[in-house]
Design an enzyme around this catalytic site. Structure first.
Site, PDB file in Angstrom:
ATOM      1  N   ARG A 127       0.092  12.528   4.914  1.00 44.95           N
ATOM      2  CA  ARG A 127      -0.529  13.825   4.632  1.00 44.95           C
ATOM      3  C   ARG A 127       0.447  14.967   4.932  1.00 44.95           C
ATOM      4  NH1 ARG A 127      -6.011  14.340   4.587  1.00 44.95           N
ATOM      5  NH2 ARG A 127      -5.523  16.430   3.832  1.00 44.95           N
ATOM      6  N   SER A 138       4.577  -2.012   0.798  1.00 45.81           N
ATOM      7  CA  SER A 138       3.601  -2.156  -0.287  1.00 45.81           C
ATOM      8  C   SER A 138       2.731  -3.381  -0.050  1.00 45.81           C
ATOM      9  CB  SER A 138       4.341  -2.310  -1.613  1.00 45.81           C
ATOM     10  OG  SER A 138       3.462  -2.790  -2.603  1.00 45.81           O
ATOM     11  N   ARG A 140       1.105  -4.564  -2.399  1.00 48.62           N
ATOM     12  CA  ARG A 140       1.099  -5.259  -3.693  1.00 48.62           C
ATOM     13  C   ARG A 140       2.278  -6.224  -3.759  1.00 48.62           C
ATOM     14  NH1 ARG A 140       1.077  -1.406  -8.574  1.00 48.62           N
ATOM     15  NH2 ARG A 140      -0.113  -3.027  -9.599  1.00 48.62           N
ATOM     16  N   ARG A 238       0.642  15.620  15.908  1.00 51.13           N
ATOM     17  CA  ARG A 238       0.392  14.199  16.151  1.00 51.13           C
ATOM     18  C   ARG A 238       0.726  13.742  17.559  1.00 51.13           C
ATOM     19  NH1 ARG A 238      -3.096  13.202  12.116  1.00 51.13           N
ATOM     20  NH2 ARG A 238      -2.275  13.960  10.149  1.00 51.13           N
TER      21      ARG A 238
HETATM   22  C1  LIG Z   1      -6.168  15.740  14.827  1.00 50.09           C
HETATM   23  C2  LIG Z   1      -6.199  15.758  13.302  1.00 50.09           C
HETATM   24  C3  LIG Z   1      -7.359  15.475  12.626  1.00 50.09           C
HETATM   25  C4  LIG Z   1      -7.393  15.490  11.216  1.00 50.09           C
HETATM   26  N1  LIG Z   1      -8.553  15.195  10.577  1.00 50.09           N
HETATM   27  C5  LIG Z   1      -8.593  15.196   9.224  1.00 50.09           C
HETATM   28  C6  LIG Z   1      -9.776  14.891   8.496  1.00 50.09           C
HETATM   29  O1  LIG Z   1     -10.827  14.634   9.074  1.00 50.09           O
HETATM   30  N2  LIG Z   1      -9.749  14.866   7.164  1.00 50.09           N
HETATM   31  C7  LIG Z   1      -8.602  15.168   6.447  1.00 50.09           C
HETATM   32  O2  LIG Z   1      -8.626  15.146   5.205  1.00 50.09           O
HETATM   33  N3  LIG Z   1      -7.462  15.470   7.113  1.00 50.09           N
HETATM   34  C8  LIG Z   1      -7.420  15.483   8.447  1.00 50.09           C
HETATM   35  N4  LIG Z   1      -6.267  15.782   9.087  1.00 50.09           N
HETATM   36  C9  LIG Z   1      -5.063  16.056   8.288  1.00 50.09           C
HETATM   37  C10 LIG Z   1      -4.782  17.567   8.194  1.00 50.09           C
HETATM   38  O3  LIG Z   1      -5.802  18.232   7.511  1.00 50.09           O
HETATM   39  C11 LIG Z   1      -3.447  17.804   7.438  1.00 50.09           C
HETATM   40  O4  LIG Z   1      -3.562  17.319   6.123  1.00 50.09           O
HETATM   41  C12 LIG Z   1      -2.267  17.119   8.091  1.00 50.09           C
HETATM   42  O5  LIG Z   1      -2.302  17.293   9.473  1.00 50.09           O
HETATM   43  C13 LIG Z   1      -0.989  17.678   7.513  1.00 50.09           C
HETATM   44  O6  LIG Z   1      -0.783  18.966   8.071  1.00 50.09           O
HETATM   45  P1  LIG Z   1      -0.035  20.106   7.326  1.00 50.09           P
HETATM   46  O7  LIG Z   1      -0.730  20.414   6.025  1.00 50.09           O
HETATM   47  O8  LIG Z   1       0.161  21.207   8.299  1.00 50.09           O
HETATM   48  O9  LIG Z   1       1.394  19.396   7.087  1.00 50.09           O
HETATM   49  P2  LIG Z   1       2.465  19.558   5.910  1.00 50.09           P
HETATM   50  O10 LIG Z   1       1.943  19.015   4.645  1.00 50.09           O
HETATM   51  O11 LIG Z   1       3.679  18.896   6.415  1.00 50.09           O
HETATM   52  O12 LIG Z   1       2.690  21.067   5.779  1.00 50.09           O
HETATM   53  C14 LIG Z   1       3.387  21.823   6.772  1.00 50.09           C
HETATM   54  C15 LIG Z   1       3.012  23.275   6.564  1.00 50.09           C
HETATM   55  O13 LIG Z   1       3.581  23.708   5.319  1.00 50.09           O
HETATM   56  C16 LIG Z   1       2.670  24.587   4.675  1.00 50.09           C
HETATM   57  N5  LIG Z   1       2.234  23.957   3.405  1.00 50.09           N
HETATM   58  C17 LIG Z   1       2.405  22.653   3.039  1.00 50.09           C
HETATM   59  N6  LIG Z   1       1.919  22.444   1.820  1.00 50.09           N
HETATM   60  C18 LIG Z   1       1.398  23.626   1.404  1.00 50.09           C
HETATM   61  C19 LIG Z   1       0.725  24.032   0.235  1.00 50.09           C
HETATM   62  N7  LIG Z   1       0.487  23.198  -0.771  1.00 50.09           N
HETATM   63  N8  LIG Z   1       0.308  25.299   0.146  1.00 50.09           N
HETATM   64  C20 LIG Z   1       0.544  26.176   1.147  1.00 50.09           C
HETATM   65  N9  LIG Z   1       1.179  25.861   2.309  1.00 50.09           N
HETATM   66  C21 LIG Z   1       1.603  24.599   2.432  1.00 50.09           C
HETATM   67  C22 LIG Z   1       1.502  24.784   5.616  1.00 50.09           C
HETATM   68  O14 LIG Z   1       1.766  25.893   6.439  1.00 50.09           O
HETATM   69  C23 LIG Z   1       1.530  23.518   6.448  1.00 50.09           C
HETATM   70  O15 LIG Z   1       0.908  23.630   7.707  1.00 50.09           O
HETATM   71  C24 LIG Z   1      -6.217  15.795  10.484  1.00 50.09           C
HETATM   72  C25 LIG Z   1      -5.037  16.086  11.185  1.00 50.09           C
HETATM   73  C26 LIG Z   1      -5.019  16.081  12.560  1.00 50.09           C
HETATM   74  C27 LIG Z   1      -3.719  16.381  13.284  1.00 50.09           C
END
Ligand SMILES: Cc1cc2nc3c(=O)[nH]c(=O)nc-3n(C[C@H](O)[C@H](O)[C@H](O)COP(=O)(O)OP(=O)(O)OC[C@H]3O[C@@H](n4cnc5c(N)ncnc54)[C@H](O)[C@@H]3O)c2cc1C
Length: 285
Positions: A127, A138, A140, A238
């Site tokens: 994510r 994989s 697969r 994390r």
């Molecule tokens: C404790 C915990 C619980 C979680 N629970 C859930 C859950 O229940 N369900 C779920 O679906 N996910 C969950 N997540 C995942 C969370 O929502 C994020 O998807 C994940 O942590 C990635 O974070 P990020 O988007 O900051 O990281 P990255 O994708 O690495 O992005 C880093 C930063 O870059 C910027 N960025 C990246 N992409 C974009 C974009 N497209 N547009 C604008 N700015 C951008 C943002 O500032 C972002 O914070 C959880 C995460 C944690 C740590």
């Protein structure tokens, strides 16, 4: 410099392999050679401008630290006598972190192979989008011969839960093999030409259906390349006390390796080794 934190492999009495800790191996890091900058720096020499000392800094930094410092100093053409010398690089990076000038951290990339994490871990890890590249085992292409499982810490500490875990993964491994055999027999009987497909294609067709019975606690090896800004963001989320313990354990190990390779870029984290957490006052740089 330590580049690996390995984890032992255990086996159930029936022989099913599993891990109780994650392993992490740092397999690539920046290599920096500033010597070619000489003519470029010297060409600026005139009254009041002398960049020639930049390459004569007596303090040698780790490559990744030097790379980010050079990138930051290039922004202000800060190569003269009054720049931050390497001796003061720790202060220099605290300023970078405090001012949120995180783009200079994007120059340094590191690749870590992580094993002993389960499928829940990789599902959550990928994510993290910005600044990362992933290559993940994989289900697969890879079949039951390299199937391993991951025991959560809660199960390790409780004899009954541990016993149930061992039984469950024995059952999962046996069920996977049985299902793969039945699928193969079914495809041979019902799909004309299946037997003539390349062996990899046959295996893929069987494995992609057989994996349906695998649990989250199946191991998933992942190769992750990321820049320092991206690693920091991920570690912040994390390795935080709020993260799931097995995922925290992975992020914590990754941080330990990154800190060895780039001491100044990760110096601000406060580590709690017992709980495997890391926190910094500089969030989302
Ligand atoms: C404790 C915990 C619980 C979680 N629970 C859930 C859950 O229940 N369900 C779920 O679906 N996910 C969950 N997540 C995942 C969370 O929502 C994020 O998807 C994940 O942590 C990635 O974070 P990020 O988007 O900051 O990281 P990255 O994708 O690495 O992005 C880093 C930063 O870059 C910027 N960025 C990246 N992409 C974009 C974009 N497209 N547009 C604008 N700015 C951008 C943002 O500032 C972002 O914070 C959880 C995460 C944690 C740590």
């Amino acid at each position: 410099m330590r580049t690996a934190i390995h984890a032992d492999v255990f086996h159930t009495p029936a022989g099913t392999p599993y891990l109780r800790q994650p392993g992490a191996v740092l397999i690539s890091r920046p290599q920096v050679d500033l010597s070619g900058l000489g003519p470029f720096l010297e060409a600026f020499t005139r009254d009041g401008v002398d960049f020639s000392s930049y390459l004569e800094d007596p303090v040698v930094l780790a490559d990744a630290d030097q790379l980010a410092k050079l990138a930051g100093q290039a922004c202000y053409m800060s190569f003269g006598q009054h720049r931050s010398w390497n001796e003061r690089a720790a202060d220099y990076f605290r300023n970078i972190l405090a001012s949120g000038h995180g783009s200079v951290l994007e120059h340094a990339n590191f690749t870590i192979v992580t094993y002993g994490g389960d499928r829940s871990y990789t599902h959550e890890a990928v994510r993290h989008r910005a600044g990362f590249a992933y290559s993940q085992e994989s289900q697969r292409y890879v079949d039951g011969k390299v199937l391993r499982f991951v025991e959560r810490i809660e199960f390790q500490a409780d004899a009954e839960l541990h016993g149930l875990f061992e039984k469950r993964i024995d059952r999962a491994a046996a069920e996977y093999d049985d299902l793969a055999e039945r699928l193969r027999a079914s495809y041979l009987a019902s799909r004309p030409g299946f037997v003539d497909l390349p062996r990899t294609e046959q295996r893929k067709a069987v494995n992609q259906a057989a994996r349906a019975c695998l649990p989250n606690e199946t191991e998933a090896v992942i190769v992750t390349t990321g820049n320092v800004r991206a690693w920091r963001n991920t570690i912040e989320l994390r390795a935080s006390p709020h993260a799931d313990r097995p995922i925290r354990a992975i992020a914590f190990r990754q941080l330990l390796l990154l800190r060895e390779a780039a001491p100044l870029l990760f110096a601000d984290y406060r580590l709690d080794h017992e709980n495997e957490t890391a926190e910094s006052e500089f969030r989302k740089v």
